[in-house]
Design a protein around this motif. Structure first.
Motif, PDB file in Angstrom:
ATOM      1  N   PHE A   1      -1.513   2.179  -1.974  1.00 20.34           N
ATOM      2  CA  PHE A   1      -2.116   3.149  -1.067  1.00 20.34           C
ATOM      3  C   PHE A   1      -1.935   2.689   0.389  1.00 20.34           C
ATOM      4  O   PHE A   1      -1.531   3.469   1.256  1.00 20.34           O
ATOM      5  CB  PHE A   1      -3.601   3.288  -1.406  1.00 20.34           C
ATOM      6  N   GLU A   2      -2.212   1.413   0.643  1.00 22.23           N
ATOM      7  CA  GLU A   2      -2.062   0.869   2.003  1.00 22.23           C
ATOM      8  C   GLU A   2      -0.616   0.969   2.478  1.00 22.23           C
ATOM      9  O   GLU A   2      -0.342   1.336   3.624  1.00 22.23           O
ATOM     10  CB  GLU A   2      -2.537  -0.583   2.022  1.00 22.23           C
ATOM     11  N   LYS A   3       0.321   0.627   1.582  1.00 24.95           N
ATOM     12  CA  LYS A   3       1.741   0.690   1.937  1.00 24.95           C
ATOM     13  C   LYS A   3       2.166   2.127   2.254  1.00 24.95           C
ATOM     14  O   LYS A   3       2.894   2.374   3.221  1.00 24.95           O
ATOM     15  CB  LYS A   3       2.568   0.135   0.768  1.00 24.95           C
ATOM     16  N   ALA A   4       1.679   3.077   1.446  1.00 31.37           N
ATOM     17  CA  ALA A   4       2.040   4.479   1.672  1.00 31.37           C
ATOM     18  C   ALA A   4       1.494   4.975   3.005  1.00 31.37           C
ATOM     19  O   ALA A   4       2.184   5.707   3.739  1.00 31.37           O
ATOM     20  CB  ALA A   4       1.512   5.346   0.530  1.00 31.37           C
ATOM     21  N   LEU A   5       0.281   4.584   3.349  1.00 31.24           N
ATOM     22  CA  LEU A   5      -0.282   4.977   4.642  1.00 31.24           C
ATOM     23  C   LEU A   5       0.536   4.392   5.783  1.00 31.24           C
ATOM     24  O   LEU A   5       0.808   5.075   6.783  1.00 31.24           O
ATOM     25  CB  LEU A   5      -1.736   4.518   4.755  1.00 31.24           C
ATOM     26  N   ALA A   6       0.922   3.118   5.652  1.00 26.90           N
ATOM     27  CA  ALA A   6       1.697   2.465   6.704  1.00 26.90           C
ATOM     28  C   ALA A   6       3.040   3.158   6.903  1.00 26.90           C
ATOM     29  O   ALA A   6       3.544   3.240   8.030  1.00 26.90           O
ATOM     30  CB  ALA A   6       1.901   0.990   6.365  1.00 26.90           C
ATOM     31  N   GLU A   7       3.596   3.659   5.802  1.00 26.33           N
ATOM     32  CA  GLU A   7       4.896   4.347   5.869  1.00 26.33           C
ATOM     33  C   GLU A   7       4.738   5.836   6.126  1.00 26.33           C
ATOM     34  O   GLU A   7       5.727   6.568   6.147  1.00 26.33           O
ATOM     35  CB  GLU A   7       5.657   4.117   4.567  1.00 26.33           C
ATOM     36  N   LYS A   8       3.497   6.280   6.312  1.00 27.21           N
ATOM     37  CA  LYS A   8       3.168   7.698   6.557  1.00 27.21           C
ATOM     38  C   LYS A   8       3.724   8.600   5.445  1.00 27.21           C
ATOM     39  O   LYS A   8       4.239   9.694   5.696  1.00 27.21           O
ATOM     40  CB  LYS A   8       3.682   8.142   7.929  1.00 27.21           C
ATOM     41  N   ASP A   9       3.617   8.111   4.226  1.00 26.69           N
ATOM     42  CA  ASP A   9       4.042   8.862   3.043  1.00 26.69           C
ATOM     43  C   ASP A   9       2.784   9.391   2.355  1.00 26.69           C
ATOM     44  O   ASP A   9       2.222   8.741   1.468  1.00 26.69           O
ATOM     45  CB  ASP A   9       4.832   7.952   2.109  1.00 26.69           C
ATOM     46  N   ALA A  10       2.333  10.566   2.784  1.00 27.24           N
ATOM     47  CA  ALA A  10       1.071  11.113   2.280  1.00 27.24           C
ATOM     48  C   ALA A  10       1.132  11.404   0.789  1.00 27.24           C
ATOM     49  O   ALA A  10       0.134  11.230   0.079  1.00 27.24           O
ATOM     50  CB  ALA A  10       0.713  12.383   3.052  1.00 27.24           C
ATOM     51  N   ALA A  11       2.301  11.848   0.297  1.00 26.49           N
ATOM     52  CA  ALA A  11       2.419  12.157  -1.127  1.00 26.49           C
ATOM     53  C   ALA A  11       2.248  10.897  -1.970  1.00 26.49           C
ATOM     54  O   ALA A  11       1.556  10.912  -2.990  1.00 26.49           O
ATOM     55  CB  ALA A  11       3.773  12.806  -1.407  1.00 26.49           C
ATOM     56  N   ALA A  12       2.868   9.789  -1.545  1.00 32.13           N
ATOM     57  CA  ALA A  12       2.719   8.531  -2.278  1.00 32.13           C
ATOM     58  C   ALA A  12       1.290   8.010  -2.170  1.00 32.13           C
ATOM     59  O   ALA A  12       0.756   7.430  -3.127  1.00 32.13           O
ATOM     60  CB  ALA A  12       3.700   7.495  -1.739  1.00 32.13           C
ATOM     61  N   ALA A  13       0.657   8.226  -1.025  1.00 28.41           N
ATOM     62  CA  ALA A  13      -0.736   7.820  -0.855  1.00 28.41           C
ATOM     63  C   ALA A  13      -1.638   8.580  -1.815  1.00 28.41           C
ATOM     64  O   ALA A  13      -2.586   8.017  -2.378  1.00 28.41           O
ATOM     65  CB  ALA A  13      -1.178   8.045   0.587  1.00 28.41           C
ATOM     66  N   LEU A  14      -1.343   9.860  -2.013  1.00 24.98           N
ATOM     67  CA  LEU A  14      -2.140  10.680  -2.919  1.00 24.98           C
ATOM     68  C   LEU A  14      -2.017  10.180  -4.360  1.00 24.98           C
ATOM     69  O   LEU A  14      -3.011  10.102  -5.087  1.00 24.98           O
ATOM     70  CB  LEU A  14      -1.706  12.144  -2.826  1.00 24.98           C
TER      71      LEU A  14
END
Length: 218
Positions: free
Chosen positions: A122-135
């Motif tokens: 989740f942290e990595k996805a936020l850092a990469e601004k990948d909202a779909a992966a964060a979800l």
């Protein structure tokens, strides 16, 4: 007695569920936008199935509020209605509070590790601004106490109301507000591991209850 020959097969059930999940996710991630008309023939061709599982999926999506169907006329992706979102959000928050209340202090080391691993993704996805992966990572994180609670009624309620709330989650993860979810996740893990049931319940509820309404998300 002989096994009935006309019972639905597992493959047919899985197909129906897969079509539903494909359409649900396409609505949540914005592939199909609010107000967009959905035609079962076009959807069937897109997914590569017959129209029957598509129609069944659209009926399920209507009950969860993601589409609006007018019999004999059209089916469209629902607009993000503030009241409907708030009501669904509060129900989802209560269900996650219940799940955490039943499992805090009882989760195995492996289950705690799964929560930490999901939160790292989740942290990595936020850092990469990948909202779909964060979800996806957020879903995996919260799924741990829900699965551990093993409450079928709770799971059924989340299946019904969760998709509507996920659209608001995606908005959060596309903004800087996603960092607050990360901090709440970390706090929740610590409280669950420590067996602080009341503290974990408060954090679980607040994590969901703090999701923005329509006006804040837009």
């Amino acid at each position: 007695m002989p096994i009935p020959q006309d019972s639905p097969t597992t493959e047919r059930t899985l197909l129906r569920d897969n079509v539903y999940e494909r359409l649900r996710d396409a609505i949540v991630d914005g592939t199909f936008e609010p107000g967009e008309q959905l035609k079962d023939a076009e959807l069937a061709a897109w997914i590569g199935v017959s129209r029957t599982p598509v129609r069944e999926a659209l009926l399920r999506l209507a009950t969860s509020g993601l589409v609006v169907s007018l019999p004999g006329r059209s089916t469209t992706v629902s607009l993000i209605d503030a009241r409907a979102l708030q009501e669904a959000r509060d129900v989802v928050a209560a269900m996650h509070e219940l799940a955490v209340g039943e499992t805090a202090g009882k989760l195995s080391a492996a289950e705690i590790d799964r929560m930490r691993e999901a939160n790292r993704r989740f942290e990595k996805a936020l850092a990469e601004k990948d909202a779909a992966a964060a979800l996806v990572a957020d879903d995996d994180f919260h799924a741990v106490p829900v699965a551990a609670a093993d409450n079928r009624a709770l799971q059924s309620v989340l299946e019904h109301f969760g998709p509507l709330v996920r659209r608001a989650e995606l908005q959060r993860f596309r903004s800087d507000d996603g960092a607050e979810s990360l901090r709440m996740h970390e706090r929740l893990i610590d409280l669950c591991e420590a067996g602080d049931v009341e503290g974990a319940k408060r954090v679980a509820f607040d994590t969901w209850r703090s999701l923005p309404d329509t006006s804040e998300a837009s």
